[in-house]
Design an enzyme around this catalytic site. Structure first.
Site, PDB file in Angstrom:
ATOM      1  N   ARG A 168       0.843  -0.890  -0.394  1.00 59.00           N
ATOM      2  CA  ARG A 168      -0.272   0.262   0.244  1.00 59.00           C
ATOM      3  C   ARG A 168       1.025   1.520  -0.571  1.00 59.00           C
ATOM      4  O   ARG A 168       0.729   2.184   0.316  1.00 59.00           O
ATOM      5  CB  ARG A 168      -0.917   0.782   1.855  1.00 59.00           C
ATOM      6  CG  ARG A 168      -2.268  -1.401   1.140  1.00 59.00           C
ATOM      7  CD  ARG A 168      -2.965  -0.640   2.846  1.00 59.00           C
ATOM      8  NE  ARG A 168      -2.409  -1.020   3.789  1.00 59.00           N
ATOM      9  CZ  ARG A 168      -2.605  -0.791   5.061  1.00 59.00           C
ATOM     10  NH1 ARG A 168      -3.284  -0.337   5.194  1.00 59.00           N
ATOM     11  NH2 ARG A 168      -2.285  -1.605   6.109  1.00 59.00           N
TER      12      ARG A 168
ATOM     13  N   LYS B  97      -1.225   4.586  -1.452  1.00 53.16           N
ATOM     14  CA  LYS B  97      -1.676   5.216  -0.454  1.00 53.16           C
ATOM     15  C   LYS B  97      -1.354   5.725   0.661  1.00 53.16           C
ATOM     16  O   LYS B  97      -1.946   7.380   0.709  1.00 53.16           O
ATOM     17  CB  LYS B  97      -3.003   4.005   0.695  1.00 53.16           C
ATOM     18  CG  LYS B  97      -3.101   4.065   1.547  1.00 53.16           C
ATOM     19  CD  LYS B  97      -3.505   2.605   2.376  1.00 53.16           C
ATOM     20  CE  LYS B  97      -3.820   3.308   3.764  1.00 53.16           C
ATOM     21  NZ  LYS B  97      -5.370   4.438   4.023  1.00 53.16           N
TER      22      LYS B  97
ATOM     23  N   LYS C 129     -20.636   2.735  -6.489  1.00 54.10           N
ATOM     24  CA  LYS C 129     -19.810   1.812  -7.049  1.00 54.10           C
ATOM     25  C   LYS C 129     -19.770   0.879  -8.598  1.00 54.10           C
ATOM     26  O   LYS C 129     -20.554   1.639  -9.538  1.00 54.10           O
ATOM     27  CB  LYS C 129     -20.881   0.197  -6.766  1.00 54.10           C
ATOM     28  CG  LYS C 129     -20.959   0.175  -4.838  1.00 54.10           C
ATOM     29  CD  LYS C 129     -19.654  -0.336  -4.253  1.00 54.10           C
ATOM     30  CE  LYS C 129     -19.520  -0.508  -3.190  1.00 54.10           C
ATOM     31  NZ  LYS C 129     -20.496  -1.491  -2.629  1.00 54.10           N
TER      32      LYS C 129
ATOM     33  N   ILE D   8     -24.065   5.948  12.288  1.00 53.52           N
ATOM     34  CA  ILE D   8     -24.143   4.607  11.291  1.00 53.52           C
ATOM     35  C   ILE D   8     -23.220   3.461  11.584  1.00 53.52           C
ATOM     36  O   ILE D   8     -23.954   2.480  11.708  1.00 53.52           O
ATOM     37  CB  ILE D   8     -23.531   4.945   9.816  1.00 53.52           C
ATOM     38  CG1 ILE D   8     -24.219   6.256   8.965  1.00 53.52           C
ATOM     39  CG2 ILE D   8     -23.666   3.628   9.070  1.00 53.52           C
ATOM     40  CD1 ILE D   8     -25.595   5.183   8.863  1.00 53.52           C
TER      41      ILE D   8
ATOM     42  N   TRP E 245     -18.431  -8.890   0.519  1.00 57.89           N
ATOM     43  CA  TRP E 245     -16.857  -8.861   0.219  1.00 57.89           C
ATOM     44  C   TRP E 245     -16.285  -9.646   0.928  1.00 57.89           C
ATOM     45  O   TRP E 245     -14.957  -8.954   1.548  1.00 57.89           O
ATOM     46  CB  TRP E 245     -17.081  -7.173   1.808  1.00 57.89           C
ATOM     47  CG  TRP E 245     -17.690  -5.725   1.174  1.00 57.89           C
ATOM     48  CD1 TRP E 245     -17.963  -5.688   0.155  1.00 57.89           C
ATOM     49  CD2 TRP E 245     -18.129  -4.487   1.749  1.00 57.89           C
ATOM     50  NE1 TRP E 245     -18.546  -4.865  -0.381  1.00 57.89           N
ATOM     51  CE2 TRP E 245     -18.861  -3.835   0.764  1.00 57.89           C
ATOM     52  CE3 TRP E 245     -18.356  -4.154   2.735  1.00 57.89           C
ATOM     53  CZ2 TRP E 245     -19.159  -2.963   1.074  1.00 57.89           C
ATOM     54  CZ3 TRP E 245     -18.932  -3.306   3.079  1.00 57.89           C
ATOM     55  CH2 TRP E 245     -19.600  -2.257   2.905  1.00 57.89           C
TER      56      TRP E 245
ATOM     57  N   HIS F 250     -28.090  -0.609   6.766  1.00 60.94           N
ATOM     58  CA  HIS F 250     -27.443   0.708   6.310  1.00 60.94           C
ATOM     59  C   HIS F 250     -27.352  -0.144   4.528  1.00 60.94           C
ATOM     60  O   HIS F 250     -26.498  -0.882   4.606  1.00 60.94           O
ATOM     61  CB  HIS F 250     -27.005   1.097   6.994  1.00 60.94           C
ATOM     62  CG  HIS F 250     -25.355   1.562   6.133  1.00 60.94           C
ATOM     63  ND1 HIS F 250     -26.067   3.318   5.977  1.00 60.94           N
ATOM     64  CD2 HIS F 250     -24.049   1.980   5.594  1.00 60.94           C
ATOM     65  CE1 HIS F 250     -24.947   3.723   4.986  1.00 60.94           C
ATOM     66  NE2 HIS F 250     -23.969   3.174   5.471  1.00 60.94           N
TER      67      HIS F 250
ATOM     68  N   HIS G 244     -16.917  10.730   3.383  1.00 65.56           N
ATOM     69  CA  HIS G 244     -15.877  10.215   2.927  1.00 65.56           C
ATOM     70  C   HIS G 244     -15.239  11.794   2.094  1.00 65.56           C
ATOM     71  O   HIS G 244     -14.303  11.280   1.377  1.00 65.56           O
ATOM     72  CB  HIS G 244     -16.213   9.627   1.135  1.00 65.56           C
ATOM     73  CG  HIS G 244     -16.693   8.130   1.991  1.00 65.56           C
ATOM     74  ND1 HIS G 244     -18.120   8.094   2.359  1.00 65.56           N
ATOM     75  CD2 HIS G 244     -16.184   7.210   1.552  1.00 65.56           C
ATOM     76  CE1 HIS G 244     -18.496   6.718   2.329  1.00 65.56           C
ATOM     77  NE2 HIS G 244     -17.120   5.883   2.513  1.00 65.56           N
TER      78      HIS G 244
END
Length: 755
Positions: free
Chosen positions: A15, A18, A114, A431, A561, A642, A695
């Site tokens: 990563r 990132k 998505k 959430i 997932w 959710h 986000h």
């Protein structure tokens, strides 16, 4: 025989991308330092493919955030609100991805959706001024030159004009019509630039072709490519599809002057049938035979049998991945903990290069069944495994129709719950997750590495839960959460407490931008061997007189997932998980938890891309799997779920059939468009449309939130509405979280008074 890779992962084996981008966001590094990391990663990824003998290596598959966003930047499809900030190109790019709040202005990020049937999210380009559309080929050409300098002649990859056009959010029909012409001119200019550079191949990704296409879509595609292919000159053009088959447009693809078609033979149910109708002798066929999405090794016997059948109808076949390897982890070389008996069955992106190399070698041999590589692969698939659990299979076989129905019905439950829970109008909540600060992650890592005891680990998390409950009470939220400090990931955490799952150390896959997930592997039959969340939820509830939600992940999301098994159906795996989560729900209820949230964030992810397959192949078991989870609870226990970053408008009735009591949706980035669909469908379930985007780091103002709530109230009855952010707060910092939630509660109080 040649081979090809559609696209390669860009985040790096560990990563690296990132962390480099996040340093840049924090102003801890310069643009030059970020660019240097990116260039180093591109080199590493290209050379890995070159060393594996890949014939068609892609360039321009690298991205700092998202390839669709890159395409928008390439053709200057940039909304006016970003142009008004007067930022340099990279910061304008990141403003579109994350929103911007600073000295030059304040604006929200692009909508995020998505990417077809994956857990990857793309950014939806906005076009409010078609006159701005023009070509900026600097990224494409510079990365092409980088690859050439390494002795690689790459194919240039870019989102195809048809798919890109279909994904853009246009301000109005007039803008859309102007953009059609401007965009075609810009793509033609790109072809001119590529020809001048001497580029041999361009790959135009057209995944939109696997949807159900209307006559207008077919005409648009033909118009675009008739004009564009007239400009190809010496350039060879590959139109690449994936995630399904191209049955609606196959004949058009064959008739146009493409040099190659890329078809998916993993998810493309009709792909073989299509080429049996006839395949043009003047076109290469890039056959997607190596699964780009899953991590199980390729079964060479099945693949070569299929390849042999394909070659009966297509003369020139290139072995290809089924889709971009972006959806696979990087390499199994960094997995030290998993036993060899498991690892030998896996192939991540780097190992898929080896599979392509071996398949090419085997397919090119005169008698491939005598090839040692082939024999070793066949032997691997004959090895016995520890996948079966007799008790689980018996429990699945014993399920009755009544196990999938909750009684009493919703309207009766609703009245019982309103009396039992005694919540105010427009109840506020979150959430689930709160920020995962460095000390939280360090505590979890120390426990995993046995550097601290179970008692120390628990005591730390209990302290965090107390702080989180106190903070929510001070903010004034009505329904609280415990913060999920014990959880690494909403799916991996549950998988760790279920039999049948395996876990990687570095099996990271990009979800969006710098957000990476590490999907568990469904290895065998799934069963719960102990309570998972009950102790944490019980402890949290004791810290407050307010209701604290129990927080679970639903069976469909856990399956979607994870990397699924390939030896049993997705339906059977999901039902096994559903029974395990059902046991957890009932234990939470016994422990006095009055509201249980069962997240199905990924419900739409495995929905077939063609509507004709929705019910027969997915919804007929995905919705009942959720029903199975909660059908056994009492009427006064409120069930929430959710869902985030998907398009739900066309499955609203099916979502209502999940028979939850409250559903929270992502709605902020899509301008609350979902509300019209809810109203039209007479949606009965109570609803929490996300009132702000978590986000993005920007903090919504009180007036902005009041405006959003007013829009919601204009569409739905006030008794049906909950107020919440659009997703969990795990990835955000406490400062912005506290400010945002305080503003949300303050706005709610003002709106309540107005009612």
């Amino acid at each position: 025989m040649q081979n090809s890779v559609i696209a390669y992962p860009r985040i790096g084996a560990l990563r690296e991308l990132k962390f480099a981008i996040e340093k840049y966001f924090k102003k801890e590094s310069s643009k030059d330092e970020l660019f240097a990391v990116a260039k180093g990663l591109r080199k590493t990824h290209w050379l890995a493919q070159k060393e594996a003998g890949i014939d068609f290596i892609s360039c321009n598959d690298f991205s700092f955030y998202d390839n669709v966003l890159d395409t928008a930047a390439t053709f200057n499809v940039v909304a006016s609100r970003y142009k008004a900030l007067n930022l340099d190109p990279l910061d304008e790019y990141f403003a579109m991805a994350r929103g911007y709040q600073g000295e030059k202005g304040d604006t929200t990020a692009l909508a995020m959706k998505k990417w077809f049937n994956t857990n990857y999210h793309y950014l939806v380009p906005e076009c409010d001024n078609a006159e701005l559309i023009s070509l900026n080929s600097s990224k494409i050409l510079s990365e092409y030159e980088e690859a050439r300098a390494l002795g690689i002649e790459p194919k240039v990859v870019i989102t195809g004009i048809f798919t890109f056009f279909k994904l853009i959010n246009f301000a109005d029909e007039n803008t859309k019509n102007k953009a059609k012409e401007r965009l075609l001119t810009a793509y033609e200019a790109l072809f001119d630039e590529l020809n001048k550079k001497g580029v041999k191949w361009v790959q135009l990704d057209e995944p939109y072709l696997v949807y159900d296409l209307k006559a207008t879509d077919l005409a648009l595609f033909k118009d675009f490519y008739t004009a564009l292919l007239a400009k190809k000159a010496n350039l060879k053009v590959l139109v690449q599809s994936y995630f399904g088959d191209v049955r609606d447009i196959y004949d058009t693809l064959c008739s146009l002057n493409f040099d190659a078609l890329g078809l998916d033979f993993i998810e493309g149910k009709e792909s073989l049938k299509l080429i049996k109708r006839g395949y043009p002798t003047d076109k290469l066929l890039f056959a997607g035979l190596v699964n780009g999405k899953n991590i199980y090794k390729n079964n060479y016997e099945k693949t070569l049998n299929l390849l042999s059948e394909i070659q009966n109808f297509a003369n020139n076949v290139v072995l290809n991945t089924s889709c971009s390897l972006l959806h696979s982890p990087y390499t199994i070389k960094n997995e030290q903990r998993l036993e060899v008996r498991y690892l030998e069955h896996f192939a991540f992106a780097e190992e898929k290069l080896q599979e392509l190399k071996e398949l090419k070698e085997i397919a090119s041999s005169s008698n491939y069944k005598e090839n040692s590589l082939y024999k070793a692969n066949v032997a691997l698939f004959k090895k016995p495994t520890d996948k079966d659990n007799k008790a689980v299979k018996e429990r699945i076989a014993g399920l009755k129709d009544s196990d999938f129905v909750r009684l009493p019905k919703f309207k009766e439950r609703e009245q019982i719950q309103k009396k039992a829970l005694n919540l105010p109008l427009l109840p506020t909540t979150t959430i689930g997750s709160f920020p995962q600060t460095p000390d939280v992650r360090s505590n979890r890592l120390a426990f995993k590495q046995a550097k601290i005891s179970s008692t120390q680990y628990t005591k730390f998390n209990q302290g965090k839960i107390k702080e989180c409950i106190k903070l929510q009470e001070e903010i004034g939220l009505d329904v609280l959460v415990h913060g999920e400090f014990e959880r690494n990931d909403m799916v991996e955490y549950f998988g760790e407490s279920l039999e049948g799952f395996l876990f990687t150390q570095n099996g990271w896959v990009q979800s969006y931008g710098t957000r990476c997930v590490k999907p568990p592997v469904v290895w065998g039959d799934v069963a719960r061997f102990k309570p998972i969340t009950v102790a944490w939820s019980e402890f949290a509830q004791k810290q407050s007189d307010k209701i604290v939600k129990g927080m679970l992940t639903g069976p469909v999301t856990i399956l979607n997932w994870s990397f699924p098994r390939e030896d049993i159906s997705l339906k059977e795996s999901t039902m096994q998980i559903a029974l395990a989560i059902r046991d957890e729900v009932l234990d939470l209820e016994k422990a006095g938890i009055k509201i249980v949230q069962i997240d199905e964030a990924a419900l739409r992810e495995k929905l077939p891309l063609r509507k004709s397959d929705w019910h027969s192949e997915y919804l007929s078991w995905a919705i009942p799997a959720f029903n199975l989870v909660h059908s056994g609870v009492r009427a006064d226990t409120q069930i929430h779920t959710h869902m985030c970053y998907s398009e739900f408008n066309d499955i609203i009735k099916e979502i209502d059939a999940m028979d939850a009591d409250v559903i929270s949706f992502e709605a902020s980035r899509s301008n609350l468009k979902l509300l019209d669909a809810l109203k039209e469908a007479n949606f009965q379930t109570e609803v929490g449309p996300g009132v702000y985007d978590i986000h993005s780091p920007r903090v919504p103002s009180v007036s902005e939130l009041e405006s959003t709530m007013s829009k919601i109230l204009a569409k739905l009855p006030k008794e049906q509405i909950w107020i919440n952010p659009d997703c969990g707060l795990k990835t955000r910092g406490y400062k912005e979280v506290i400010e945002s939630l305080k503003n949300m509660v303050e706005a709610t109080k003002t709106v309540r008074e107005g009612l």
